[in-house]
Design an enzyme around this catalytic site. Structure first.
Site, mmCIF file in Angstrom:
data_model
loop_
_atom_site.group_PDB
_atom_site.id
_atom_site.type_symbol
_atom_site.label_atom_id
_atom_site.label_comp_id
_atom_site.label_asym_id
_atom_site.label_seq_id
_atom_site.Cartn_x
_atom_site.Cartn_y
_atom_site.Cartn_z
ATOM 1 N N ASN A 192 44.096 14.707 -2.827
ATOM 2 C CA ASN A 192 43.752 13.708 -1.825
ATOM 3 C C ASN A 192 42.459 13.008 -2.222
ATOM 4 O O ASN A 192 41.478 13.652 -2.589
ATOM 5 C CB ASN A 192 43.581 14.349 -0.443
ATOM 6 C CG ASN A 192 44.868 14.988 0.055
ATOM 7 O OD1 ASN A 192 44.981 16.205 0.153
ATOM 8 N ND2 ASN A 192 45.851 14.177 0.350
ATOM 9 N N ASP A 246 38.542 21.045 5.949
ATOM 10 C CA ASP A 246 38.203 19.630 6.080
ATOM 11 C C ASP A 246 38.301 19.197 7.549
ATOM 12 O O ASP A 246 38.597 18.043 7.857
ATOM 13 C CB ASP A 246 39.106 18.754 5.210
ATOM 14 C CG ASP A 246 38.530 17.371 4.937
ATOM 15 O OD1 ASP A 246 37.323 17.152 5.185
ATOM 16 O OD2 ASP A 246 39.297 16.486 4.506
#
Length: 416
Positions: A250, A305
């Protein structure tokens, strides 16, 4: 704005009774009848003895409990698991608060929320922002670290940006992206020595290699993320001391068979540890499996995250200064639809790795605890179950439901 647009309180108020820290004293405890996960292997029908905030001893069915533990509180683990507490090196917030703006009340709320889900240590992670805001994060976190820290311990700060790539900005604010500034770093480490533990940057940016040299000199883990670095640029960065990659796959140049890119370099280079967000939204389970096989269990690190919407109802929130909408537990930027952090917890990531990716409990434990401890240089005191280490301990049942959290030997009253 520092809080969600429709702030609600899904968690019960902070309970003063039985929580870790804040003057609470460790209770001498023996957890028995469990599978104890150690670096040397799992001890079946084992026990672990917590005393004075440390692991006083542990053993299997063939190792009798020491006589000195006879008066300890005894807990029957009913055939479940005991694993070390999770260490999250990449987490932005939770419970309606963001590390970018949280004062002590918010820091307590974030660390309590994540502690309830198995995290015993974490890095307060920033976003791309102006210098003044980043300095303020260091000031608030530094003060918090000097206090009792009643829940998950804040181990330091992870600066994610602002020295990243506009092309792969993801949910970072492009208005504040710029090339590395060594003068900022020198000021920060001078005012807040030892607080910055990790810094994420784009290795292809102007001056990045020299900046990595500076990070290494200051004992800060250099990390790649939100980057368009080629395979060659990543290799050059690793030669200078880069040894971490945030949320692999990502926010980075993807793999291609003629130009392996950032993702290919992360998978191929044994010097770089690879974070992964194991929630099924950021990376397909098969993609995580490929990463684990490429890197080996010892070089993968589970992270959340998580942003402020973690633990909150669906609705509208903020990630730093960017509006976010969470629907069905998935947070996305309102304007672009990009994934905006996550609402993941470490216990969910741990279970996802076992149930969906197919790794063993022992390997998932290493990725959630041992590997991040080693990356931060803390493996001598935490991250695994060994006599003499901190009593940061989790009790799971046979289905991997969390049944108990001990932080420094103090049991959290309301773990989930």
């Amino acid at each position: 704005m520092s809080g969600p647009l429709n702030r609600r309180e899904p968690c019960p108020p902070l309970a003063p009774v039985g929580r870790a820290g804040s003057g609470a004293s460790p209770v001498e405890t023996v957890i028995e009848g469990v599978r104890v996960v150690t670096p040397q292997g799992t001890l079946p029908q084992g026990w672990i003895w917590l005393r004075g905030g440390l692991i006083a001893g542990l053993g299997g069915a063939d190792s009798p409990l020491p006589e000195e533990a006879a008066h300890a509180e005894r807990i029957d683990g009913r055939g479940g698991w005991v694993v070390p507490g999770f260490i999250d090196v990449h987490v932005h917030g939770g419970a309606g608060y963001d590390f970018m703006f949280a004062e002590r009340e918010g820091l307590d709320a974030i660390t309590r929320f994540h502690a309830r889900h198995g995290t015993t240590g974490l890095l307060a992670t920033s976003l791309t922002a102006p210098r003044e805001q980043l300095t303020a994060v260091l000031e608030r976190v530094s003060r918090y670290m000097d206090g009792p820290m009643p829940y998950a311990r804040v181990l330091g700060v992870h600066f994610e940006g602002p020295f990243v790539s506009v092309k792969w900005k993801g949910a970072q604010n492009a208005d504040y992206i710029l090339p590395p500034r060594p003068d900022w770093l020198e000021e920060w480490v001078g005012r807040y020595p030892g607080v910055i533990k990790m810094m994420t940057l784009a290795p292809e940016s102007e001056g990045a290699l020299e900046y990595i040299d500076l990070l290494v000199r200051h004992g800060i883990v250099p990390s790649a993320g939100h980057t368009d670095a080629t395979f060659a640029q990543m290799t050059a960065a690793a030669d200078r001391g880069l040894r971490h990659a945030v949320h692999t796959f990502n926010g980075m140049r993807p793999f291609h068979h003629r130009e392996p890119g950032t993702a290919g370099a992360v998978m191929a280079d044994g010097r770089i540890a690879a974070e992964v967000i194991a929630d099924g939204h950021h990376v397909h389970p098969a993609g995580i499996g490929i990463l684990v096989r490429a890197k080996g269990v010892g070089n993968v690190i589970l992270i959340t995250d998580a942003m402020e919407a973690a633990g909150m109802p669906d609705g509208d929130y903020m990630l730093g200064e960017l509006p976010v909408t969470m629907a069905d537990g998935v947070a996305r930027l309102r304007d672009s639809g990009n994934l905006a952090g996550s609402t993941l917890t470490m216990i969910e990531a741990f279970r996802f790795m076992v149930r969906r990716v197919g790794v063993s409990v022992e390997d998932a434990s290493r990725m959630a605890s041992g590997n991040p401890a080693r990356q931060l240089g803390l493996d001598g005191t935490t991250g695994s179950l060994e006599a003499g280490k901190r009593a940061d301990v989790l009790l799971l049942d046979d289905s991997l439901a969390l049944k108990g959290v001990w932080i420094g030997g103090v049991r959290l009253a309301d773990a989930q």
